[in-house]
Write an enzyme that holds these catalytic residues in place. Structure first.
Site, PDB file in Angstrom:
ATOM      1  N   GLY A 254    -119.993 -51.346 -29.166  1.00  0.00           N
ATOM      2  CA  GLY A 254    -118.787 -52.006 -28.681  1.00  0.00           C
ATOM      3  C   GLY A 254    -118.686 -53.477 -29.021  1.00  0.00           C
ATOM      4  NE  ARG A 336    -109.032 -50.010 -34.785  1.00  0.00           N
ATOM      5  CZ  ARG A 336    -108.760 -51.244 -34.407  1.00  0.00           C
ATOM      6  NH1 ARG A 336    -108.120 -52.067 -35.217  1.00  0.00           N
ATOM      7  NH2 ARG A 336    -109.130 -51.682 -33.230  1.00  0.00           N
ATOM      8  CB  CYS A 367     -91.462 -39.659 -42.091  1.00  0.00           C
ATOM      9  SG  CYS A 367     -90.748 -39.803 -43.723  1.00  0.00           S
ATOM     10  CE1 TYR A 396    -114.909 -46.046 -34.752  1.00  0.00           C
ATOM     11  CE2 TYR A 396    -114.890 -48.429 -34.583  1.00  0.00           C
ATOM     12  CZ  TYR A 396    -115.485 -47.223 -34.311  1.00  0.00           C
ATOM     13  OH  TYR A 396    -116.654 -47.182 -33.615  1.00  0.00           O
TER      14      TYR A 396
HETATM   15  C1  LIG Z   1    -118.280 -45.520 -30.829  1.00  0.00           C
HETATM   16  C2  LIG Z   1    -119.641 -45.692 -30.303  1.00  0.00           C
HETATM   17  C3  LIG Z   1    -120.385 -46.792 -30.695  1.00  0.00           C
HETATM   18  C4  LIG Z   1    -119.865 -47.860 -31.615  1.00  0.00           C
HETATM   19  O1  LIG Z   1    -118.762 -48.556 -31.117  1.00  0.00           O
HETATM   20  P1  LIG Z   1    -118.284 -49.855 -31.917  1.00  0.00           P
HETATM   21  O2  LIG Z   1    -117.158 -50.413 -31.153  1.00  0.00           O
HETATM   22  O3  LIG Z   1    -117.867 -49.426 -33.271  1.00  0.00           O
HETATM   23  O4  LIG Z   1    -119.466 -50.766 -31.958  1.00  0.00           O
HETATM   24  C5  LIG Z   1    -121.680 -46.894 -30.226  1.00  0.00           C
HETATM   25  N1  LIG Z   1    -122.205 -45.973 -29.398  1.00  0.00           N
HETATM   26  C6  LIG Z   1    -121.518 -44.896 -29.006  1.00  0.00           C
HETATM   27  C7  LIG Z   1    -122.151 -43.904 -28.108  1.00  0.00           C
HETATM   28  C8  LIG Z   1    -120.212 -44.718 -29.441  1.00  0.00           C
HETATM   29  O5  LIG Z   1    -119.517 -43.654 -29.046  1.00  0.00           O
END
Ligand SMILES: *Cc1c(COP(=O)(O)O)cnc(C)c1O
Length: 438
Positions: A254, A336, A367, A396
């Protein structure tokens, strides 16, 4: 303003004498001419720098801490080979991602398998290929995996994905660690405790520790501290009650990247400091031997390294309302903005330094009225044939790309030291027909 937007681009981004954007020593106008548009350009230097930064920032503060690249952000063989070379491990969330990792020769023991509904075929494949860890998400999977491991004659090392009930203040579509989430065993409901109890009695599973993932992107460091505290408090109770040994711990991924000039991100060192500090504090408070720690960046590894290049085409001016400039890609290669309301910056890549400004909306060619890449951006005047470059497009976009409107998926190239290597060719009409059976 190019001077403000340029730092969101890959680390090698520059402007040459022709006033063209340069990435990895390559003039993007030349890249567009050679490979066509839409084109996704990845910068080798930025990819490697991000890998090295995660390893350095975390392992310098917590010995042995390791980064696993979350391959759902972009899963391609050449990328995974680079990630392996840089010494990272890997997260996969499907049999498909596992197969790509296998095809890339990624060391199986460094792979972690996530997901809230892994099929028996996927689990069996993972066990047979001797994947490093399976991060078990739910009771169905716990029983299924135990059975599969038993039938394969193997003990599988697992972690449990715990939902700590912490809100990381990001988009609700990407919030995963709260009670009302499809992911993981919630502590609040008692599921997490029952999962530990059951897992410790599974004859073919070895429970090594706990995993949490709060969501993404997380622009604050505090939610990590909060999540880690909750997870360790839970682990301490499980140790005292059931004898759980916490050998491994992951606070998930994240980690954010900068998409727009007005939304900077805290430096990676702040995340590393908070996470390493919180884990060490928790170990002291609840008297744990420090577990092995791994973090799971996806977006933060590939996001900044990728640039999307589009050619401008039709223009529609609606007096007093808006001017639409349509490009040759859109929601098929970057969904996104449509699903998360994500914002991006852009440059006119064939005349970067140009102080004239007009306000336009960059629309895709699909479209759907919602197929808008950037609503209301100030750019130099854009004419048909101009090249639009959107930074922070490495994560992504390709991964979520579709063939909507029977559009071929774009080509992907890697640039390094003035050379371009084709990573994936553009799809053709034949590709679109390939799977049809009759
Ligand atoms: C999606 C995900 C990540 C990576 O998230 P990012 O925002 O790309 O860093 C890490 N761990 C788990 C379990 C995930 O589902």
């Amino acid at each position: 303003m190019p001077s403000k937007t340029l730092p969101i681009f890959p680390v090698t981004a520059a402007v040459n004498e022709q006033n063209h954007l340069v990435i990895g020593g390559m003039d993007v106008v030349d890249l567009a001419a050679q490979f066509g548009t839409p084109l996704y350009v990845f910068d080798d230097a930025t990819l490697r720098r991000q890998c090295a930064a995660f390893t350095k920032e975390f392992s310098s503060r917590y010995p042995g801490a390791r980064a696993l690249y979350a391959s759902k952000a972009l899963s391609m063989r050449p990328l995974l080979r680079l990630i392996a070379e840089e010494g990272l491990g890997l997260d996969v969330v499907s049999g498909g991602e596992l197969a790509i990792a296998k095809a890339a020769g990624f060391p199986m023991e460094r792979i972690y398998f996530h997901g809230n509904n892994k099929s028996s075929a996927e689990l069996r494949q993972a066990v047979e290929w001797r994947i490093g860890r399976i991060v078990v998400d739910n009771f169905h999977e716990l029983a299924l995996l135990n059975e599969i491991a038993g039938a394969t004659g193997r003990r599988q090392e697992i972690l449990l994905r715990i939902s700590p009930g912490v809100d990381p203040h990001t988009h609700h579509h990407t919030t995963t660690g709260i009670l009302d989430s499809k992911f993981g065993f919630a502590i609040a409901s008692g599921d997490a405790e029952r999962a530990v109890q059951q897992a410790l009695h599974m004859p073919h599973l070895d429970l090594l520790g706990i995993h949490i993932h709060l969501g993404s992107p997380i622009y604050e460091t505090d939610p990590y501290r909060e999540g880690i505290n909750v997870a360790f408090k839970f682990a301490a109770a499980m140790r005292d009650t059931y004898g759980l040994r916490l050998k491994e711990f992951s606070p998930g991924g994240g980690f954010p990247i900068q998409y727009t000039v007005d939304k900077p991100t805290p430096p990676l060192a702040d995340y590393a400091e908070t996470i390493a500090g919180a884990i060490k504090d928790c170990c002291a408070t609840w008297e744990f031997e420090p577990p092995a720690v791994f973090v799971e960046p996806g977006r933060a590894i590939v996001g900044r390294a990728g640039v999307a290049l589009y050619t401008a085409g039709a223009r529609k001016e609606i007096p007093q309302v808006r001017t639409y400039v349509s490009v040759d890609g859109g929601m098929g290669d970057n969904i996104r903005p449509a699903i998360y309301g994500s914002r991006y910056e852009a440059l006119v890549a064939n005349h970067v330094k140009d102080t004239r400004r007009e306000r336009i909306t960059i629309a895709g060619k699909y479209c759907e009225s919602g197929d808008v890449l950037i609503k209301d951006i100030e750019l130099p005047p854009v004419a048909a044939g101009d090249l639009i470059a959107i930074p922070a497009s490495g994560a992504y976009c390709i991964a979520m790309s579709s063939n909507y409107n029977a559009s071929p998926k774009p080509a992907v190239v890697l640039v390094k030291d003035g050379k371009a290597t084709l990573w994936a060719r553009r799809e053709t009409a034949d590709d679109l027909l390939r799977r049809e059976a009759v």
